[in-house]
Design an enzyme around this catalytic site. Structure first.
Site, PDB file in Angstrom:
ATOM      1  N   GLN A 165      -8.241  -5.969   6.419  1.00 13.97           N
ATOM      2  CA  GLN A 165      -9.323  -5.021   6.636  1.00 13.97           C
ATOM      3  C   GLN A 165     -10.556  -5.731   7.178  1.00 13.97           C
ATOM      4  O   GLN A 165     -10.719  -6.933   7.025  1.00 13.97           O
ATOM      5  CB  GLN A 165      -9.672  -4.303   5.328  1.00 13.97           C
ATOM      6  CG  GLN A 165      -8.605  -3.344   4.863  1.00 13.97           C
ATOM      7  CD  GLN A 165      -9.054  -2.528   3.679  1.00 13.97           C
ATOM      8  OE1 GLN A 165     -10.107  -2.779   3.098  1.00 13.97           O
ATOM      9  NE2 GLN A 165      -8.270  -1.533   3.299  1.00 13.97           N
TER      10      GLN A 165
ATOM     11  N   GLY B 131     -13.989 -16.176   5.397  1.00 14.78           N
ATOM     12  CA  GLY B 131     -13.866 -16.835   6.688  1.00 14.78           C
ATOM     13  C   GLY B 131     -12.635 -17.705   6.755  1.00 14.78           C
ATOM     14  O   GLY B 131     -12.253 -18.169   7.835  1.00 14.78           O
TER      15      GLY B 131
ATOM     16  N   LYS C 115      -8.731 -14.435  18.595  1.00 18.90           N
ATOM     17  CA  LYS C 115      -8.419 -15.862  18.459  1.00 18.90           C
ATOM     18  C   LYS C 115      -6.957 -16.063  18.806  1.00 18.90           C
ATOM     19  O   LYS C 115      -6.095 -15.289  18.384  1.00 18.90           O
ATOM     20  CB  LYS C 115      -8.673 -16.346  17.031  1.00 18.90           C
ATOM     21  CG  LYS C 115      -8.232 -17.794  16.803  1.00 18.90           C
ATOM     22  CD  LYS C 115      -8.366 -18.220  15.337  1.00 18.90           C
ATOM     23  CE  LYS C 115      -7.858 -19.642  15.126  1.00 18.90           C
ATOM     24  NZ  LYS C 115      -7.963 -20.076  13.713  1.00 18.90           N
TER      25      LYS C 115
ATOM     26  N   GLU D  83       0.827  -1.213   0.000  1.00 15.42           N
ATOM     27  CA  GLU D  83       0.000   0.000   0.000  1.00 15.42           C
ATOM     28  C   GLU D  83       0.862   1.264   0.000  1.00 15.42           C
ATOM     29  O   GLU D  83       0.517   2.254  -0.624  1.00 15.42           O
ATOM     30  CB  GLU D  83      -0.919   0.013   1.220  1.00 15.42           C
ATOM     31  CG  GLU D  83      -1.854   1.213   1.224  1.00 15.42           C
ATOM     32  CD  GLU D  83      -2.791   1.222   2.416  1.00 15.42           C
ATOM     33  OE1 GLU D  83      -3.901   1.735   2.272  1.00 15.42           O
ATOM     34  OE2 GLU D  83      -2.407   0.728   3.476  1.00 15.42           O
TER      35      GLU D  83
END
Length: 778
Positions: free
Chosen positions: A688, A710, A744, A567
């Protein structure tokens, strides 16, 4: 066929496709099917199975099966035989791939070199990955226990509880024991959506074309604030509260609530200097004091285009657009300076200037017409003709400024504007502004674009003009522009402008923000400094915690750190790290306006970074294959890596370009996890979040907010969300505080870590109480 018990020793080493001969592939595939059904396989059962599917003759028949069984010495060395088959298969694949690579180099079929290299590298890596097949497998628990005890002893001997790479954040290290080797770590947060506009907002492309924001595509080149291109890397679409940005004597435009305003300081005060650039969230601007808003304004810049040859002198075209006869090359004028120019221009073309006296219907003298031509009658195909050039430019009876003139060098654009002023313009000496009035609204808009591109303060208004004595009235369009207009090379003495002497710059534009409604927005992420231009040259704007971790690992562990920045360009990232480590306001670093006490800190930060083994790759849109090969190369050259950082995951490209984006992201996340395991290094990938959280009262991210797939949640070993309450609640008591939410952790507890966020340094630090400086906004 000799010993069914040996099947399990070779089943994971070879496949049917590893055999060169078709009959051997048929026989092996039949054995595979029988083994899956737990049916014994020998010469008889295999021949029966082949006959059942009509392939016995293609496999050589019962006689050939018998010969194979008879001529094989024994099954004792079957693993070695399998390895031979596998090795020969790899060599054949290499020959095949090598031939394909050679053919593609000779016959590119329109593909660019980068694509060919990517395909070649991917095919070779595919073979390399197959080569590893069967090289690992079950290990007895006894040997694994011994390895586990050895690791425990090593960790016991270490000081502290950090067993992986330290992040530099004490509480985070306590929860995670550091960043562990072979782990895929996702750091996710809402993108800084400072580049989204309402439908119809026109953006200036690098080519000079104007394009509605909703029509912009990935790969498009926008015009940057420094006249260099900004490539669009990804698109953003959605709905949000929209606001009007009302510009004083400029084009108004609509933006979303997450927009980042690019502002310039308009007056000196203490450490703040005129011209300091500040990229500020729109919500922060609304919450700031009136004094702050008066000190920071929108701004415009001049644009540079490359010089291209022109078919006619731009000054002549400006004269003709202003005072020319629409259907001919004639120009009406009474100004001696203009006549002298036309005479000289005609001579330079080896043509003649002809004066044509003109009278009105009542017989009174009108302004004479001047025409540049060969002075000869008849059809002269080989003679240069201005009339012919105007026809080829589609200008006759269609006055407009061709794009070739609008997007040419500054010198040529100034000459064009000078011709427009000398023919159709007026200089208001009292206000130091030029005015050009047109009946043609499209031409007026082009003249405004021309003035904007040159960096002048420009306005365009529609008004009624008339002659009372005869009752004439018409709608006209007036373009006014000011600034350093004395550099426009006009020829008429009375129209020459005086220099700009005010201490205030004409390129600063006061703005007002007005709420509109919840509506669709269109935006994108672009590379570079993410500053690009609207149609009137207004400058607008379009990852920090992972880089803070990378800095800490590089400095403390002394191990190489690889950063893939898709980026932000490498030099911009280096400036951000210098600002972070040196605790220097990043706006000062970016603008170069450092104060005396900033230089020692800058030098110290540079020395600290220069001693590290940090490597930055700012190639856009890398694929997992490219990341893998470059990381491997770094390991070969500099030894074991301490950390790999990717900024960010959604900007990566997937080889499965034909699949949908969810499938591509799944492939990318699996590739990154495989990379972490192969090199035994922690891999941090920035990701993101989608906009689902914007609709919830509690904006803290959860796992389902991960954007596009996912699979990221499944593949990651550690997922952390960055949340700053002040982004959503302007009266938040937690200003200057960030929460790092562990959503997680495969081998550890979940929890939340509070960090101090120092925005001016783009730096996160261990939380030690509120350090938010509200004075800056007062």
């Amino acid at each position: 066929m000799l010993d069914n018990q040996t099947w399990d020793s070779v089943a994971d080493k070879v496949t049917a496709d590893d055999f060169y001969r078709k009959d051997h592939r048929l026989i092996f595939r039949t054995i595979e099917n029988l083994a899956d059904k737990q049916i014994p396989f020998d010469v008889v059962t295999i021949s029966e199975a082949l006959e059942a599917i009509g392939e016995l003759d293609n496999a050589g028949g019962l006689a050939y099966l018998g010969m194979l069984a008879k001529d094989t010495p024994s099954a004792a060395n079957i693993v070695s035989y399998a390895n031979i088959v596998r090795d020969r298969s790899v060599l054949r694949q290499l020959i095949h791939v090598g031939t394909d690579i050679s053919d593609s180099a000779f016959n590119t079929e329109g593909r660019d070199t980068a694509e060919l290299l990517e395909n070649a590298e991917r095919e070779v890596f595919r073979i390399a990955e197959q080569r590893q097949k069967g090289q690992s497998g079950f290990q007895p628990i006894k040997s694994l226990l011994a390895k586990a005890v050895d690791r425990i002893e090593v960790m016991f001997a270490q000081e502290g509880t950090v067993t992986g790479a330290s992040t530099g954040f004490t509480e985070l290290d306590r929860l995670t024991s550091g960043l562990q080797p072979a782990d895929l770590i996702i750091v996710a947060g809402r993108p800084s959506m400072g580049k989204c506009f309402g439908q119809g907002t026109r953006i200036l492309m690098y080519s000079g074309e104007l394009k509605a924001v909703e029509e912009i595509q990935v790969g498009d080149l926008l015009m940057g604030d420094d006249s260099t291109p900004r490539r669009v890397l990804s698109l953003a679409r959605g709905q949000e509260a929209m606001y009007w940005v009302r510009q004083n004597k400029g084009i108004d435009y609509r933006v979303n609530a997450s927009h980042i305003l690019s502002l310039k300081r308009s007056r000196n005060e203490n450490k703040h200097k005129i011209g300091d650039v500040l990229n500020l969230p729109l919500t922060d601007y609304l919450a700031a004091s009136a004094k702050f808003r008066s000190n920071y304004k929108g701004y415009k810049v001049a644009v540079e285009f490359a010089e291209h040859p022109l078919p006619v002198c731009p000054y002549f075209l400006g004269l003709w657009l202003g005072d020319g006869v629409s259907a001919a090359v004639d120009i009406a004028t009474t100004d001696a300076e203009v006549v002298d120019y036309l005479r000289g221009y005609a001579a330079s073309l080896n043509l003649q200037l002809t004066e044509k006296p003109a009278k009105d219907p009542h017989g009174k003298d009108k302004c004479p017409l001047y025409s540049i031509s060969s002075g000869q009658r008849g059809n002269h195909q080989n003679t240069f003709s201005l009339q012919k050039v105007l026809r080829e430019l589609n200008l006759l009876n269609n006055k407009h400024i061709p794009e070739l003139f609008l997007t040419n060098s500054r010198a040529n654009r100034l000459k064009l504007l000078a011709g427009l002023i000398d023919s159709d313009g007026h200089y208001a000496a009292k206000y130091k502004v030029y005015e050009i009035t047109q009946k043609n609204p499209d031409l007026a808009k082009q003249i405004k674009f021309l003035c904007d591109s040159l960096g002048f303060r420009t306005s365009l208004i529609e008004k009624q003009a008339g002659i009372k004595s005869i009752g004439y009235s018409a709608t006209v369009y007036r373009v006014r522009f000011s600034g350093n207009i004395d550099e426009i090379p006009v020829n008429i003495a009375r129209k020459k402008a005086a220099p700009w002497t005010s201490h205030r710059t004409w390129q600063h534009t006061g703005i007002q923000i007005e709420y509109d409604k919840v509506d669709d927005y269109y935006g994108f992420v672009c590379d570079g400094n993410r500053l690009f231009l609207l149609e009137d040259m207004t400058v607008v704007h379009n990852t920090t915690i992972a880089m803070n971790m990378a800095e800490n690992v590089a400095i403390k562990s002394r191990k190489p750190v690889a950063v893939f920045s898709m980026e932000m360009p490498g030099d911009a990232l280096a400036m951000r790290m210098m600002s972070s480590l040196g605790r220097i306001d990043q706006h000062k670093v970016r603008t170069g306006k450092l104060e005396d006490d900033d230089w020692p800190r800058l030098t110290s930060a540079m020395s600290l970074l220069a001693e590290t083994k940090m490597f930055i790759d700012d190639t856009p849109a890398l694929t997992p294959t490219e990341v893998r090969s470059r990381a491997r190369r770094l390991v070969r050259e500099h030894g074991e890596l301490g950390l790999i950082v990717l900024d960010y995951l959604q900007l990566m490209q997937s080889p499965s370009s034909g699949e949908n984006r969810v499938q591509q992201i799944s492939d990318i996340s699996r590739g990154l996890k495989a990379l972490a395991k192969e090199l035994n290094v922690p891999v941090i990938a920035l990701s993101q979040l989608n906009r689902n959280l914007e609709q919830r009262p509690n904006k803290r991210p959860v796992m389902s907010d991960l954007r596009e797939s996912g699979a990221i949640e499944q593949d990651a070993d550690l997922i952390m969300f960055v949340y700053r309450d002040e982004v959503y609640n302007e009266d938040s008591p937690d200003k200057g505080i960030a929460e790092l939410i562990i959503g997680k952790q495969r081998n550890g507890p979940l929890g939340t870590v509070r960090l101090t966020f120092l925005g001016q340094y783009t730096r996160f630090e261990n939380y030690a109480g509120s350090q938010y400086d509200q004075d800056f906004y007062e």
